[in-house]
Design a protein around this motif. Structure first.
Motif, PDB file in Angstrom:
ATOM      1  N   SER A  50       0.823  -1.216   0.000  1.00 33.81           N
ATOM      2  CA  SER A  50       0.000   0.000   0.000  1.00 33.81           C
ATOM      3  C   SER A  50       0.856   1.264   0.000  1.00 33.81           C
ATOM      4  CB  SER A  50      -0.959   0.000   1.192  1.00 33.81           C
ATOM      5  OG  SER A  50      -0.275  -0.338   2.379  1.00 33.81           O
ATOM      6  N   LYS A  96      10.855  -8.131   8.600  1.00 30.09           N
ATOM      7  CA  LYS A  96      10.612  -6.851   9.290  1.00 30.09           C
ATOM      8  C   LYS A  96      11.929  -6.139   9.598  1.00 30.09           C
ATOM      9  CE  LYS A  96       6.311  -7.422   8.851  1.00 30.09           C
ATOM     10  NZ  LYS A  96       5.243  -7.816   9.707  1.00 30.09           N
ATOM     11  N   TYR A 106       3.753  -2.605   9.992  1.00 31.79           N
ATOM     12  CA  TYR A 106       3.405  -2.548   8.572  1.00 31.79           C
ATOM     13  C   TYR A 106       3.815  -1.231   7.943  1.00 31.79           C
ATOM     14  CZ  TYR A 106      -1.072  -0.741  10.650  1.00 31.79           C
ATOM     15  OH  TYR A 106      -2.035  -0.091  11.371  1.00 31.79           O
ATOM     16  N   PRO A 113       2.644   1.656   4.923  1.00 37.77           N
ATOM     17  CA  PRO A 113       3.672   2.686   4.834  1.00 37.77           C
ATOM     18  C   PRO A 113       3.893   3.415   6.149  1.00 37.77           C
ATOM     19  CG  PRO A 113       1.593   3.541   3.994  1.00 37.77           C
ATOM     20  CD  PRO A 113       1.346   2.099   4.361  1.00 37.77           C
ATOM     21  N   CYS A 150      -2.155   4.788   5.729  1.00 39.36           N
ATOM     22  CA  CYS A 150      -2.040   5.285   4.353  1.00 39.36           C
ATOM     23  C   CYS A 150      -2.879   6.542   4.105  1.00 39.36           C
ATOM     24  CB  CYS A 150      -2.462   4.151   3.412  1.00 39.36           C
ATOM     25  SG  CYS A 150      -2.021   4.438   1.722  1.00 39.36           S
ATOM     26  N   SER A 172       1.910 -11.879   7.901  1.00 38.75           N
ATOM     27  CA  SER A 172       1.018 -11.657   6.760  1.00 38.75           C
ATOM     28  C   SER A 172       1.741 -10.880   5.670  1.00 38.75           C
ATOM     29  CB  SER A 172      -0.217 -10.880   7.201  1.00 38.75           C
ATOM     30  OG  SER A 172       0.176  -9.609   7.664  1.00 38.75           O
ATOM     31  N   ALA A 173       3.077 -11.000   5.673  1.00 35.92           N
ATOM     32  CA  ALA A 173       3.859 -10.181   4.752  1.00 35.92           C
ATOM     33  C   ALA A 173       3.370 -10.324   3.316  1.00 35.92           C
ATOM     34  CB  ALA A 173       5.320 -10.544   4.845  1.00 35.92           C
ATOM     35  N   TYR A 206      -4.322   6.332  -4.411  1.00 35.31           N
ATOM     36  CA  TYR A 206      -4.750   5.221  -3.540  1.00 35.31           C
ATOM     37  C   TYR A 206      -5.494   4.159  -4.356  1.00 35.31           C
ATOM     38  CZ  TYR A 206      -5.855   3.492   1.219  1.00 35.31           C
ATOM     39  OH  TYR A 206      -5.926   2.774   2.385  1.00 35.31           O
ATOM     40  N   TRP A 242      -3.435  -4.452  -7.083  1.00 31.68           N
ATOM     41  CA  TRP A 242      -3.654  -5.691  -6.315  1.00 31.68           C
ATOM     42  C   TRP A 242      -4.686  -6.575  -7.036  1.00 31.68           C
ATOM     43  CZ3 TRP A 242      -4.172  -3.988  -0.467  1.00 31.68           C
ATOM     44  CH2 TRP A 242      -2.944  -3.475  -0.038  1.00 31.68           C
TER      45      TRP A 242
HETATM   46  N1  LIG Z   1      -3.997   0.220   8.321  1.00 28.58           N
HETATM   47  C1  LIG Z   1      -2.800   0.259   7.555  1.00 28.58           C
HETATM   48  C2  LIG Z   1      -2.596  -1.085   6.862  1.00 28.58           C
HETATM   49  C3  LIG Z   1      -1.256  -1.164   6.149  1.00 28.58           C
HETATM   50  C4  LIG Z   1      -1.002  -2.564   5.592  1.00 28.58           C
HETATM   51  O1  LIG Z   1      -1.885  -3.408   5.515  1.00 28.58           O
HETATM   52  N2  LIG Z   1       0.259  -2.797   5.203  1.00 28.58           N
HETATM   53  C5  LIG Z   1       0.661  -4.096   4.670  1.00 28.58           C
HETATM   54  C6  LIG Z   1       1.165  -3.978   3.257  1.00 28.58           C
HETATM   55  S1  LIG Z   1      -0.092  -3.384   2.186  1.00 28.58           S
HETATM   56  C7  LIG Z   1       1.852  -4.616   5.478  1.00 28.58           C
HETATM   57  O2  LIG Z   1       2.837  -3.933   5.634  1.00 28.58           O
HETATM   58  N3  LIG Z   1       1.724  -5.856   5.988  1.00 28.58           N
HETATM   59  C8  LIG Z   1       2.779  -6.464   6.693  1.00 28.58           C
HETATM   60  C9  LIG Z   1       2.310  -7.458   7.703  1.00 28.58           C
HETATM   61  O3  LIG Z   1       1.129  -7.391   8.109  1.00 28.58           O
HETATM   62  O4  LIG Z   1       3.119  -8.306   8.088  1.00 28.58           O
HETATM   63  C10 LIG Z   1      -2.826   1.410   6.552  1.00 28.58           C
HETATM   64  O5  LIG Z   1      -3.930   1.805   6.161  1.00 28.58           O
HETATM   65  O6  LIG Z   1      -1.763   1.953   6.209  1.00 28.58           O
END
Ligand SMILES: N[C@@H](CCC(=O)N[C@@H](CS)C(=O)NCC(=O)O)C(=O)O
Length: 215
Positions: free
Chosen positions: A10, A35, A50, A52, A65, A118-119, A164, A171
């Protein structure tokens, strides 16, 4: 400003918007599996684990985001990447950012966990990818309907909301969701994809992780 990102995540949305501003910024790549980033443990940067994350000039670390996009847009008010704060148009834009975050992005993110993380935030199993399509399709219906009579989400010019939505549509493509039946949305995806800021961000990030199906 420093954007912590992972290719195709994201973080692509703020990455696109940063290019659109024309202002200088730097990037720090995060390995979502381990990480880690070049400075060490990414969880020390964002305990929510996570991307960004945007580190602004004061040193403040911004997450989420939709908030990061607002911060970037508000750095360059003359470019009207979002309407001015406090205006009815701004609240309209905030509805879009919230819809994209909570209704579209959240429904793309898989509950699957591989090795405890959940990478690979998009589903890798066929069952998971099917479930994602079921959840996302009604939201794509709505977006397609809305784009029938406007060039961009907020009207007639590119905004943070488009950065966005474009990211989210990448995706869909990765999950092999054919956008063709949503004709307005698929034309929109091609149009936004041709923007210089989008092309620059995609070229720098390179290919995202692959989505091998595991069943
Ligand atoms: N609520 C966050 C969600 C961000 C998110 O889901 N990031 C994902 C990538 S799109 C992430 O880094 N996931 C890593 C993990 O959960 O291990 C936002 O809106 O920025």
């Amino acid at each position: 400003m420093i954007l912590f990102y992972a290719p195709g995540a994201s973080s692509l949305a703020p990455h696109i918007l940063l290019h659109a501003t024309g202002r200088p910024f730097s990037l720090e790549k995060v390995d979502l599996m381990t990480k880690r980033w070049s400075g060490g443990d990414f969880n020390l940067i964002n305990p929510k684990s996570y991307v960004p994350v945007l580190q602004v000039e004061s040193g403040q670390l911004l997450t989420e985001c939709s908030v990061i996009l607002q911060f970037i847009a508000d750095c360059v008010p003359e470019q009207a990447l979002l309407p001015p704060p406090g205006t009815p148009e701004r609240y309209d834009a905030l509805q879009w950012l919230s819809f994209l975050a909570m209704e579209v992005q959240k429904n793309f993110i898989t509950p699957e966990r591989h090795g405890g993380v959940s990478a690979n935030f998009l589903a890798k199993t066929q069952a998971g990818q099917h479930a994602t399509r079921q959840l996302v399709s009604p939201r794509l219906d709505y977006l397609n309907q809305q784009l029938a009579n406007r060039a961009y989400l907020l009207g007639d010019r590119f905004s943070a909301a488009d950065a966005y939505l474009f990211m989210l549509l990448t995706w869909a493509r990765r999950l092999a969701i054919d956008l063709a039946p949503w004709n307005h949305l698929s034309q929109y995806f091609a149009k936004i994809g041709a923007h210089a800021a989008v092309r620059q961000a995609l070229e720098i990030e390179g290919p995202p992780h692959s989505l091998r199906t595991t069943d």
